[in-house]
Enzyme design. Structure first.
Site, PDB file in Angstrom:
ATOM      1  N   ALA A 144       0.340  -1.197  -0.293  1.00 32.08           N
ATOM      2  CA  ALA A 144      -0.495   0.131  -0.115  1.00 32.08           C
ATOM      3  C   ALA A 144       0.382   1.207  -0.186  1.00 32.08           C
ATOM      4  O   ALA A 144       0.480   2.168  -0.525  1.00 32.08           O
ATOM      5  CB  ALA A 144      -1.263  -0.098   1.102  1.00 32.08           C
TER       6      ALA A 144
ATOM      7  N   CYS B 126      16.537   0.283   0.144  1.00 29.08           N
ATOM      8  CA  CYS B 126      17.159  -0.146   1.520  1.00 29.08           C
ATOM      9  C   CYS B 126      18.389   0.854   1.677  1.00 29.08           C
ATOM     10  O   CYS B 126      18.714   0.176   2.716  1.00 29.08           O
ATOM     11  CB  CYS B 126      17.200  -1.305   1.144  1.00 29.08           C
ATOM     12  SG  CYS B 126      17.973  -2.249  -0.791  1.00 29.08           S
TER      13      CYS B 126
END
Ligand SMILES: Cc1ncc(COP(=O)(O)O)c(C=O)c1O
Length: 376
Positions: A199, A328
């Protein structure tokens, strides 16, 4: 001025999404597994959201399983998809997200599966002939290839790969985290077994995603415990998050074409401005190919500069948020396995700019002006 151009890492939540989540956070605390009225109300919200997600993707609600995000959904598809279906050969690419690459490498390093990497061209596109060769020369394969690359924006021809997988009786998983709610899906019209969504990549809440499992595929749960998600994913449901995910999908798909046009015009403006102001600028992968790349992503290979890696930090100080690799490894492109794999010149700085419907032309122009000042 603060400019957020790191929307492939995560997107700001849409106020319309917050609006539907708030009352549930405040009052809708019932556990969906409880059979009293508080629980039943929460259960109804979760099932309504499931139906809604399924409607957008043209699949059955029973094929949607809510998870904690894209990573969990990818892990579940791979581990359970391979082990429970008794498939011991996987085909993937070297530029998948770590949520796909690492679980596959883990199974392979433990000797549980054989892992093959499909060849890529110099821009990072999958060699479909090689994919077919790999499919042909192995008994039954599990294919995991992402729909759009989160770093360089390359798009996979999903239908073609699905047809190839069908021809060779392979199971097909595609990480659709970057394209979900940005591109249309018609899951009844395509031979695909697993796709994933998160989401927070489409203006919804973090920590919420889902796995689509084609109803013809029977696997066991990845997370064991209670009987939630029809015994397929244990753990009390994140009700407000699930409702937020569903609403975020509504908001995205309601105006998807208008958002796409707006974002494409920003990306074009960025490409034109960079080419005008910074001689020698290039683009990584297919990201500058306006006809065939993820419209939200532009990965820029800057000319060699003394400031090198500091380009990212200079922009950050100027209020401009970008990414120097995948989310990341923001702040460093040393770790970008994607850029490394496609042979990008790592002595030159690369930055990923990723856009959303909330970005404006003024923000792009501000960014271009700051970059111009850094390169002059
Ligand atoms: C392509 C892709 N797959 C998977 C993920 C992981 O999703 P999540 O952050 O919801 O775990 C990301 C997020 O960076 C992504 O870009």
């Amino acid at each position: 001025m603060k400019v957020y151009l790191d929307n492939a890492a995560t997107t700001p939540i849409d106020p319309e999404v917050v609006e539907v989540m708030l009352p549930i956070l405040q009052q809708g605390f019932g556990n969906p597994s409880s059979i009293h009225s508080f629980g039943r109300e929460s259960r109804a919200l979760v099932e309504k959201a499931r139906k809604n997600v399924a409607r957008h993707l043209n699949c059955n609600p029973g094929e949607i399983f809510f998870t904690s995000g894209g990573t969990e959904a990818d892990n579940m598809a791979i581990r359970c998809g391979m082990l429970d279906l008794g498939i011991n050969h996987a085909i993937t690419s070297k530029i998948e997200h770590h949520a796909v690459g690492h679980p596959l490498e883990d199974l392979s390093s433990k000797g549980m599966i054989k892992l093959s990497y499909v060849n890529l061209d110099e821009k990072g596109n999958v060699d479909l002939n090689h994919l077919e060769e790999l499919l042909k020369s192995n008994q039954r394969s599990f294919v995991s290839l992402m729909h759009a690359n989160n770093e360089i924006g390359n798009l996979l021809p999903l239908n073609t790969v699905a047809e190839l997988c069908q021809k060779y009786n392979a199971i097909f998983h595609s990480d659709t985290v970057q394209t979900m709610a940005h591109y249309p899906f018609d899951l009844r019209a395509i031979n695909i077994h697993f796709i994933t969504g998160a989401a927070h990549k489409f203006h919804g809440p973090k920590g919420n995603g889902f796995l689509y499992i084609n109803e013809n595929v029977k696997i066991n749960p990845f997370i064991l415990g209670g009987g939630q998600e029809r015994n397929m994913r244990a753990g009390t449901e994140n009700v407000y998050g699930i409702v937020g995910l569903s609403k975020a999908m509504d908001v995205s798909y309601a105006d998807v074409e208008a958002h796409r046009k707006h974002i494409e015009s920003l990306k074009r403006r960025m490409i034109d401005g960079l080419q005008q102001f910074i001689p020698g600028v290039e683009f990584n992968g297919e990201s500058a190919n306006m006809d065939n790349s993820l419209y939200t992503v532009l990965n820029v290979l800057f000319p060699y500069t003394q400031i090198g890696e500091m380009l990212f930090y200079n922009l950050d100080i100027m209020g401009i948020a970008t990414s120097a690799g995948s989310a990341c490894s923001s702040g460093s492109n040393i770790g970008s396995h994607v850029l490394h794999t496609i042979g990008t010149d790592m002595s030159r700085p690369s930055l990923r700019f990723s856009f959303s419907k909330f970005n404006t032309e003024e923000e792009i122009d501000y960014t271009l002006n700051q970059l111009k000042s850094l390169f002059n």
